[in-house]
Design an enzyme around this catalytic site. Structure first.
Site, PDB file in Angstrom:
ATOM      1  N   TYR A   1       0.854  -1.190   0.000  1.00 29.08           N
ATOM      2  CA  TYR A   1       0.000   0.000   0.000  1.00 29.08           C
ATOM      3  C   TYR A   1       0.885   1.233   0.000  1.00 29.08           C
ATOM      4  O   TYR A   1       1.860   1.307   0.738  1.00 29.08           O
ATOM      5  CB  TYR A   1      -0.895   0.016   1.241  1.00 29.08           C
ATOM      6  CG  TYR A   1      -1.766   1.253   1.367  1.00 29.08           C
ATOM      7  CD1 TYR A   1      -2.805   1.490   0.462  1.00 29.08           C
ATOM      8  CD2 TYR A   1      -1.555   2.187   2.380  1.00 29.08           C
ATOM      9  CE1 TYR A   1      -3.609   2.621   0.572  1.00 29.08           C
ATOM     10  CE2 TYR A   1      -2.355   3.320   2.505  1.00 29.08           C
ATOM     11  CZ  TYR A   1      -3.379   3.527   1.589  1.00 29.08           C
ATOM     12  OH  TYR A   1      -4.170   4.653   1.710  1.00 29.08           O
TER      13      TYR A   1
ATOM     14  N   ASP B   1       9.266   2.795   0.014  1.00 30.39           N
ATOM     15  CA  ASP B   1       8.206   3.436   0.786  1.00 30.39           C
ATOM     16  C   ASP B   1       8.384   2.995   2.237  1.00 30.39           C
ATOM     17  O   ASP B   1       7.987   1.898   2.622  1.00 30.39           O
ATOM     18  CB  ASP B   1       6.834   3.027   0.246  1.00 30.39           C
ATOM     19  CG  ASP B   1       5.700   3.722   1.007  1.00 30.39           C
ATOM     20  OD1 ASP B   1       5.989   4.355   2.053  1.00 30.39           O
ATOM     21  OD2 ASP B   1       4.543   3.623   0.561  1.00 30.39           O
TER      22      ASP B   1
ATOM     23  N   LYS C   1       3.939   8.798   9.017  1.00 32.45           N
ATOM     24  CA  LYS C   1       3.734   8.207  10.343  1.00 32.45           C
ATOM     25  C   LYS C   1       4.772   8.712  11.365  1.00 32.45           C
ATOM     26  O   LYS C   1       4.675   9.838  11.800  1.00 32.45           O
ATOM     27  CB  LYS C   1       3.662   6.685  10.217  1.00 32.45           C
ATOM     28  CG  LYS C   1       2.474   6.317   9.284  1.00 32.45           C
ATOM     29  CD  LYS C   1       2.043   4.886   9.258  1.00 32.45           C
ATOM     30  CE  LYS C   1       0.728   4.735   8.506  1.00 32.45           C
ATOM     31  NZ  LYS C   1       0.808   4.148   7.173  1.00 32.45           N
TER      32      LYS C   1
HETATM   33  C1  PLP Z   1       0.179   4.630   5.823  1.00 30.26           C
HETATM   34  C2  PLP Z   1       0.954   4.389   4.572  1.00 30.26           C
HETATM   35  C3  PLP Z   1       0.924   5.290   3.492  1.00 30.26           C
HETATM   36  C4  PLP Z   1      -0.025   6.435   3.435  1.00 30.26           C
HETATM   37  O1  PLP Z   1       0.240   7.388   4.407  1.00 30.26           O
HETATM   38  P1  PLP Z   1      -0.951   8.390   4.841  1.00 30.26           P
HETATM   39  O2  PLP Z   1      -0.278   9.307   5.806  1.00 30.26           O
HETATM   40  O3  PLP Z   1      -2.008   7.551   5.424  1.00 30.26           O
HETATM   41  O4  PLP Z   1      -1.384   9.091   3.618  1.00 30.26           O
HETATM   42  C5  PLP Z   1       1.780   5.067   2.435  1.00 30.26           C
HETATM   43  N1  PLP Z   1       2.629   4.035   2.433  1.00 30.26           N
HETATM   44  C6  PLP Z   1       2.686   3.150   3.428  1.00 30.26           C
HETATM   45  C7  PLP Z   1       3.674   2.030   3.385  1.00 30.26           C
HETATM   46  C8  PLP Z   1       1.833   3.277   4.526  1.00 30.26           C
HETATM   47  O5  PLP Z   1       1.860   2.375   5.504  1.00 30.26           O
END
Ligand code: PLP
Length: 426
Positions: free
Chosen positions: A145, A240, A268
């Protein structure tokens, strides 16, 4: 446990004004066929719902709250920043401090742009990769994701592995036609895409440790393959690290596995509980970003002084207390894993790394998206509700990880283990 009257009432009211009553779908508890708790406050490892029930929190705002809730040092930094004003739309000192700190902890991020969410960070990094390489196609992995931007909400279409289609209504086919899908931990699927589209692929984006299909670890050689094949084809490798950044250690997954991506995205933890995202990489690559270069990216509240104050303090604490914090979190994770395995034996598969873990209700080894999908989500729901009823707050979905914070102490883990031990599989 108090009855959940106030949560129920707030949920009912929220649904009148907010789609599904929530501002992010996973909060709805729909995946576990439940109704959400409304949280009043949090302190350390605990959160408290509006009916006054206390829970040991293993969601920790999806990992953002690595120091636990309301750490005094972070709260005070935020309060001090508030006293000076909330936003100016002009440069502030905090932005440079946070960018420098990120670069120190993750040396591949020589030049860093701050944004306000993980979604924004990833969306921007992909634009930079395309602008830099002048190639439009990207490769992403099934089950990873990367936020909710159009081009990344894709699933593999039936029939062909390479043909991706939107995974959400409202996303035109045209927006996803340049997103190719490969299988996590499957080197062949990546090689095949490069064989077919090699000169058109501008980037491969991956969660180096996948944590959005439940926790799935990279198998030996997989990340190396991605590094090598992208170099070979002059495509960029984007890690990511929105979850893994500062979670697997100060250097994130790239430090843990010793692999240097071209671009990294953060979210995060980097905001310490406030809305901050970041993307960055080599100076040469980041110099395509406006105002230096032709790739446009902007944000009214980007690098916001309050949000960055929380991020800076959080990273400084991690930096200063690093080894101690990461060791304790990992030991606690391992204690939980042992307890779960002792109790549920071969009825479950557990993945763990550092302070992340996932319990899959399956007898198969979970190494990718398809094996994660063999989980029995009804069994997970039952387990989830049992834990919740006994004061343990875990992710309301089989396909999310469990997060341990530095505020979780021995007593928290002891109590959690006691609850786990009393669970009986039906
Ligand atoms: C949470 C998440 C996102 C998206 O971040 P948001 O602050 O919710 O937009 C993107 N990549 C990864 C791996 C994530 O866990």
């Amino acid at each position: 446990m108090n009855r959940l009257n106030k949560s129920r009432e707030l949920y009912r009211k929220s649904k009148s004004y907010i789609p599904g009553g929530v501002n992010s779908p996973v909060r709805s508890f729909m995946a576990v066929k439940g109704r959400p708790l409304f949280i009043d406050k949090g302190k350390g490892s605990k959160i408290y719902d509006v009916d006054g029930n206390e829970y040991i929190d293993y969601v920790c705002s999806w990992g953002a709250s690595i120091l636990g809730h309301s750490d005094d040092r972070v709260i005070n930094a935020v309060k001090a920043a508030c006293d000076k004003g909330l936003t100016f739309g002009a440069p502030t000192k905090n932005e440079y401090i946070l960018a420098k700190l990120i670069g120190e902890l993750m040396p591949s991020m020589e030049s860093v742009r701050l944004v306000s969410s993980g979604t924004e960070a990833v969306m921007s990094a992909i634009r930079v990769a395309r602008g830099y390489t002048k190639k439009d196609m990207i490769v992403k992995f099934r089950g990873c994701y990367h936020g909710h931007s159009d081009g990344l909400l894709v699933k593999a279409g039936s029939g062909s592995l390479t043909q991706s289609i939107p995974d959400s209504e409202g996303v035109p086919l045209d927006y996803t036609k340049n997103t190719l899908i490969a299988d996590y931990n499957n080197e062949e699927s990546v090689e095949k895409l490069f064989k077919q589209y090699g000169d058109k692929i501008g980037a491969v984006i991956v969660e180096p440790v996948a944590a959005n299909m439940g926790l799935v670890l990279p198998q030996k050689g997989f990340l190396e393959l991605l590094r090598n094949i992208t170099l070979e084809h002059e495509a960029l490798l984007i890690f990511d690290e929105v979850i893994s950044g500062f979670r697997l250690g100060l250097g994130g997954a790239q430090g843990y596995y010793n692999i240097k991506p071209d671009l990294t995205t953060l979210g995060k933890i980097v905001g310490g509980g406030m809305p901050v995202g970041a993307y960055g990489g080599k100076k040469e690559i980041m110099s395509v970003v406006a105002p230096l270069g032709p790739v446009y990216q902007a944000g009214t509240l980007s690098g916001n002084p309050i949000a960055t104050a929380a991020g800076i303090m959080t990273l400084l604490i991690l930096k200063n207390e690093g080894d101690k914090i990461y060791d304790r979190m990992e030991n606690n994770a391992k204690r939980l894993v042992n307890a779960i395995k002792r109790n549920l034996q071969d009825q479950v598969w557990v993945n763990q790394i550092g302070s992340l873990l996932s319990v899959f209700f399956t007898t198969e080894a979970v190494i990718d998206y398809s094996t994660a999908m063999t989980s029995d989500v009804d069994q997970y729901s039952r387990y989830f509700h049992y834990l919740l009823h006994n004061g343990i707050y875990t992710a309301p979905s089989q396909y999310e990880a469990m997060f341990i914070s530095s505020a979780h102490g021995d007593e928290d883990i002891d109590r959690t283990i006691q609850v786990i031990n009393n669970y009986k599989l039906k």
